[in-house]
Design a protein around this motif. Sequence first.
Motif, PDB file in Angstrom:
ATOM      1  N   HIS A  87       7.084   1.239   3.415  1.00  0.00           N
ATOM      2  CA  HIS A  87       6.040   0.451   2.753  1.00  0.00           C
ATOM      3  C   HIS A  87       4.671   0.714   3.383  1.00  0.00           C
ATOM      4  N   ASP A  88       4.598   0.670   4.715  1.00  0.00           N
ATOM      5  CA  ASP A  88       3.312   0.830   5.397  1.00  0.00           C
ATOM      6  C   ASP A  88       2.734   2.224   5.187  1.00  0.00           C
ATOM      7  N   LEU A  89       3.586   3.234   5.238  1.00  0.00           N
ATOM      8  CA  LEU A  89       3.100   4.603   5.045  1.00  0.00           C
ATOM      9  C   LEU A  89       2.657   4.827   3.601  1.00  0.00           C
ATOM     10  N   GLY A  90       3.412   4.313   2.651  1.00  0.00           N
ATOM     11  CA  GLY A  90       3.023   4.438   1.253  1.00  0.00           C
ATOM     12  C   GLY A  90       1.688   3.768   0.978  1.00  0.00           C
ATOM     13  N   ARG A  91       1.488   2.608   1.577  1.00  0.00           N
ATOM     14  CA  ARG A  91       0.222   1.884   1.405  1.00  0.00           C
ATOM     15  C   ARG A  91      -0.936   2.654   2.029  1.00  0.00           C
TER      16      ARG A  91
ATOM     17  N   SER B  40       1.524   0.930  -5.918  1.00  0.00           N
ATOM     18  CA  SER B  40       0.809  -0.340  -5.989  1.00  0.00           C
ATOM     19  C   SER B  40      -0.658  -0.209  -5.611  1.00  0.00           C
ATOM     20  N   SER B  41      -1.030   0.847  -4.865  1.00  0.00           N
ATOM     21  CA  SER B  41      -2.420   1.035  -4.468  1.00  0.00           C
ATOM     22  C   SER B  41      -3.300   1.388  -5.661  1.00  0.00           C
ATOM     23  N   ASP B  42      -2.714   1.996  -6.679  1.00  0.00           N
ATOM     24  CA  ASP B  42      -3.435   2.315  -7.915  1.00  0.00           C
ATOM     25  C   ASP B  42      -2.406   2.381  -9.035  1.00  0.00           C
ATOM     26  N   ARG B  43      -2.269   1.285  -9.765  1.00  0.00           N
ATOM     27  CA  ARG B  43      -1.210   1.199 -10.770  1.00  0.00           C
ATOM     28  C   ARG B  43      -1.455   2.114 -11.958  1.00  0.00           C
ATOM     29  N   LYS B  44      -2.671   2.648 -12.085  1.00  0.00           N
ATOM     30  CA  LYS B  44      -2.943   3.610 -13.146  1.00  0.00           C
ATOM     31  C   LYS B  44      -2.474   5.013 -12.778  1.00  0.00           C
ATOM     32  N   ALA B  45      -2.251   5.248 -11.493  1.00  0.00           N
ATOM     33  CA  ALA B  45      -1.902   6.595 -11.027  1.00  0.00           C
ATOM     34  C   ALA B  45      -0.533   7.021 -11.567  1.00  0.00           C
ATOM     35  N   GLN B  46      -0.408   8.312 -11.799  1.00  0.00           N
ATOM     36  CA  GLN B  46       0.859   8.887 -12.249  1.00  0.00           C
ATOM     37  C   GLN B  46       1.494   9.624 -11.074  1.00  0.00           C
TER      38      GLN B  46
ATOM     39  N   ASP C 195      25.725   1.348  11.097  1.00  0.00           N
ATOM     40  CA  ASP C 195      25.070   0.411  10.189  1.00  0.00           C
ATOM     41  C   ASP C 195      24.370  -0.671  11.003  1.00  0.00           C
ATOM     42  N   LEU C 196      23.051  -0.669  10.958  1.00  0.00           N
ATOM     43  CA  LEU C 196      22.262  -1.638  11.692  1.00  0.00           C
ATOM     44  C   LEU C 196      21.259  -2.287  10.741  1.00  0.00           C
ATOM     45  N   ASP C 197      21.350  -3.585  10.587  1.00  0.00           N
ATOM     46  CA  ASP C 197      20.388  -4.285   9.742  1.00  0.00           C
ATOM     47  C   ASP C 197      18.973  -4.115  10.273  1.00  0.00           C
ATOM     48  N   ALA C 198      18.833  -4.122  11.599  1.00  0.00           N
ATOM     49  CA  ALA C 198      17.503  -3.982  12.198  1.00  0.00           C
ATOM     50  C   ALA C 198      16.896  -2.623  11.873  1.00  0.00           C
ATOM     51  N   LEU C 199      17.715  -1.573  11.923  1.00  0.00           N
ATOM     52  CA  LEU C 199      17.233  -0.232  11.595  1.00  0.00           C
ATOM     53  C   LEU C 199      16.810  -0.167  10.128  1.00  0.00           C
ATOM     54  N   LEU C 200      17.618  -0.738   9.253  1.00  0.00           N
ATOM     55  CA  LEU C 200      17.297  -0.720   7.831  1.00  0.00           C
ATOM     56  C   LEU C 200      15.981  -1.453   7.557  1.00  0.00           C
ATOM     57  N   ASN C 201      15.781  -2.591   8.220  1.00  0.00           N
ATOM     58  CA  ASN C 201      14.549  -3.349   8.021  1.00  0.00           C
ATOM     59  C   ASN C 201      13.328  -2.582   8.502  1.00  0.00           C
ATOM     60  N   VAL C 202      13.478  -1.917   9.648  1.00  0.00           N
ATOM     61  CA  VAL C 202      12.365  -1.124  10.193  1.00  0.00           C
ATOM     62  C   VAL C 202      12.027   0.033   9.270  1.00  0.00           C
TER      63      VAL C 202
ATOM     64  N   ILE D 115      19.397   5.377   5.260  1.00  0.00           N
ATOM     65  CA  ILE D 115      18.002   5.076   5.612  1.00  0.00           C
ATOM     66  C   ILE D 115      17.016   5.825   4.712  1.00  0.00           C
ATOM     67  N   SER D 116      17.393   7.016   4.230  1.00  0.00           N
ATOM     68  CA  SER D 116      16.444   7.812   3.454  1.00  0.00           C
ATOM     69  C   SER D 116      16.118   7.183   2.101  1.00  0.00           C
ATOM     70  N   VAL D 117      17.124   6.629   1.427  1.00  0.00           N
ATOM     71  CA  VAL D 117      16.888   6.037   0.104  1.00  0.00           C
ATOM     72  C   VAL D 117      16.000   4.795   0.188  1.00  0.00           C
ATOM     73  N   PRO D 118      16.314   3.797   1.028  1.00  0.00           N
ATOM     74  CA  PRO D 118      15.423   2.632   1.098  1.00  0.00           C
ATOM     75  C   PRO D 118      14.028   2.980   1.602  1.00  0.00           C
ATOM     76  N   PHE D 119      13.923   3.951   2.520  1.00  0.00           N
ATOM     77  CA  PHE D 119      12.606   4.386   2.999  1.00  0.00           C
ATOM     78  C   PHE D 119      11.783   4.915   1.841  1.00  0.00           C
ATOM     79  N   MET D 120      12.376   5.792   1.036  1.00  0.00           N
ATOM     80  CA  MET D 120      11.639   6.419  -0.058  1.00  0.00           C
ATOM     81  C   MET D 120      11.324   5.418  -1.164  1.00  0.00           C
ATOM     82  N   GLU D 121      12.239   4.495  -1.429  1.00  0.00           N
ATOM     83  CA  GLU D 121      11.975   3.485  -2.455  1.00  0.00           C
ATOM     84  C   GLU D 121      10.758   2.644  -2.083  1.00  0.00           C
ATOM     85  N   ARG D 122      10.690   2.207  -0.841  1.00  0.00           N
ATOM     86  CA  ARG D 122       9.551   1.400  -0.399  1.00  0.00           C
ATOM     87  C   ARG D 122       8.267   2.235  -0.354  1.00  0.00           C
ATOM     88  N   PHE D 123       8.383   3.493   0.050  1.00  0.00           N
ATOM     89  CA  PHE D 123       7.221   4.379   0.115  1.00  0.00           C
ATOM     90  C   PHE D 123       6.590   4.543  -1.270  1.00  0.00           C
ATOM     91  N   LEU D 124       7.419   4.859  -2.264  1.00  0.00           N
ATOM     92  CA  LEU D 124       6.917   5.089  -3.616  1.00  0.00           C
ATOM     93  C   LEU D 124       6.354   3.814  -4.226  1.00  0.00           C
TER      94      LEU D 124
END
Length: 314
Positions: free
Chosen positions: A216-220, A86-92, A203-210, A72-81
Amino acid sequence: MMINTNRDCGTKKGVLPILLALFFLISGCGMAASYRPTDQKTLNDINATHDYRKKIGVLAMVNATTFTSDRISVPFMERFLSALKSSDRKAQLLLFDDVQNAPFLNEPPLDEAGRIDSFILCEQARREGVQAIVRPVIMDVRAGKKFSGFWLWRKLHHWLDVQAMARAYDTATGASLSFTILTERIDINAQQYQMIEAGQEVDLDALLNVIKDMGHDLGREMGNAIDEIPWMTNVISADSGLCELPAGKNAGIETGDSLIVLSTNGTITGADDQRYIIPWNEVGWLKVTRVTAEKSFAAPETGELPPVGSIVAR
């Protein structure tokens, strides 16, 4: 596997607006207060639209759950980053796992209560030219159960509560820009409940999707909050008629650029015992005379040579 549609999304606004309100109260909102000249800018007068690239420091993600693997940690962080970027593509993005970065991203300073000391954290980040710091956390994945219905229709329900949060800091003042907590509930079966209660990962698909959606929502949310503040940095040294800024060509600064200088008026301590820098009025302008990849050197265009710690903005 069904995901319940009930969603608890608690968002707390940051303390930067509170700092600004306090600043205006002190600097002159009443008839008896001293009047601020109309040509003297404050942080509130600076447009959030910026030509320079913001540098965002990303603290190492905290996973406080029993799901300690990368499931769960890897997909969470990938979506977060991805959403943060995406909120500012110029940002580093300055990531915690980059060996070239400062250690405060992996081991942020803590206060006596074991909480992140945002004042010291932001002080360390400013030296690296970082405009904002974000901290993502997967807080909890907890199983629960409850009987519902009556008599012959009585049934035992099992579920999984998932909770994650993120916070963004403005490094120029140490203020919290955004603090968001997300909560979701997922239906599970009795066997899955027993396995989770026994400390096993399931392994739960529902957990992974959440988890992906939360990342994504927190990163945004964090990205949008950071995008709304003006580009700022701080004077890290001042000597021989020049001041040094921890931002250069990589941020878009060029020789000849003019930058506004804002003084600071000490610090205040909030209700959470955290300290914050109070931004003050315009004290002059700087003209950039020399630029490297990560630093700029500027001389006073108007006013005197600003002291170390002064806020510089575009």
